[in-house]
Design a protein around this motif. Structure first.
Motif, mmCIF file in Angstrom:
data_model
loop_
_atom_site.group_PDB
_atom_site.id
_atom_site.type_symbol
_atom_site.label_atom_id
_atom_site.label_comp_id
_atom_site.label_asym_id
_atom_site.label_seq_id
_atom_site.Cartn_x
_atom_site.Cartn_y
_atom_site.Cartn_z
ATOM 1 N N GLN A 1 0.819 -1.204 0.000
ATOM 2 C CA GLN A 1 0.000 0.000 0.000
ATOM 3 C C GLN A 1 0.860 1.263 0.000
ATOM 4 N N ILE A 2 1.909 1.258 0.782
ATOM 5 C CA ILE A 2 2.815 2.411 0.821
ATOM 6 C C ILE A 2 3.474 2.600 -0.549
ATOM 7 N N GLN A 3 3.925 1.496 -1.157
ATOM 8 C CA GLN A 3 4.537 1.582 -2.480
ATOM 9 C C GLN A 3 3.553 2.160 -3.500
ATOM 10 N N GLU A 4 2.310 1.697 -3.463
ATOM 11 C CA GLU A 4 1.301 2.188 -4.396
ATOM 12 C C GLU A 4 1.038 3.678 -4.190
ATOM 13 N N ASP A 5 0.942 4.102 -2.952
ATOM 14 C CA ASP A 5 0.739 5.525 -2.656
ATOM 15 C C ASP A 5 1.909 6.362 -3.174
ATOM 16 N N GLN A 6 3.121 5.869 -2.993
ATOM 17 C CA GLN A 6 4.300 6.591 -3.464
ATOM 18 C C GLN A 6 4.319 6.663 -4.993
ATOM 19 N N ARG A 7 3.946 5.557 -5.656
ATOM 20 C CA ARG A 7 3.914 5.562 -7.123
ATOM 21 C C ARG A 7 2.887 6.563 -7.641
ATOM 22 N N ARG A 8 1.741 6.654 -6.977
ATOM 23 C CA ARG A 8 0.739 7.652 -7.373
ATOM 24 C C ARG A 8 1.296 9.066 -7.227
ATOM 25 N N ALA A 9 2.031 9.305 -6.146
ATOM 26 C CA ALA A 9 2.623 10.618 -5.928
ATOM 27 C C ALA A 9 3.656 10.926 -7.020
ATOM 28 N N CYS A 10 4.348 9.906 -7.501
ATOM 29 C CA CYS A 10 5.331 10.101 -8.571
ATOM 30 C C CYS A 10 4.666 10.651 -9.832
ATOM 31 N N LEU A 11 3.446 10.261 -10.069
ATOM 32 C CA LEU A 11 2.749 10.691 -11.276
ATOM 33 C C LEU A 11 2.433 12.184 -11.261
ATOM 34 N N ASP A 12 2.489 12.798 -10.087
ATOM 35 C CA ASP A 12 2.248 14.238 -9.975
ATOM 36 C C ASP A 12 3.503 15.065 -10.280
ATOM 37 N N LEU A 13 4.637 14.399 -10.392
ATOM 38 C CA LEU A 13 5.902 15.090 -10.665
ATOM 39 C C LEU A 13 6.025 15.388 -12.159
ATOM 40 N N PRO A 14 6.918 16.295 -12.518
ATOM 41 C CA PRO A 14 7.193 16.530 -13.937
ATOM 42 C C PRO A 14 7.683 15.230 -14.594
#
Length: 66
Positions: free
Chosen positions: A24-37
């Protein structure tokens, strides 16, 4: 014998829980990555790509040396 069985069941439940939390933590972090340039997204996603088994092996190697 009952104590051994109970201990094993608790151990298995804890392991499953740890893996679920990690995922779950990994998935949340990957979603946050998508907000980056876009230039930073790929590097960010690679950082959060190791499986739980890879993470656990790395963690065990690290704690052995302590």
């Amino acid at each position: 014998m009952k104590t051994l069985i109970i201990t094993c069941v608790i151990g298995l439940l804890t392991a499953c829980s740890n893996e679920e939390i990690y995922s779950q933590i990994q998935e949340d972090q990957r979603r946050a990555c998508l907000d980056l340039p876009q230039t930073a997204t790929d590097a960010c996603l690679r950082q959060y790509s190791p499986s739980y088994q890879e993470y656990e092996e790395s963690r065990q190697k690290t704690t052995k040396h302590l």
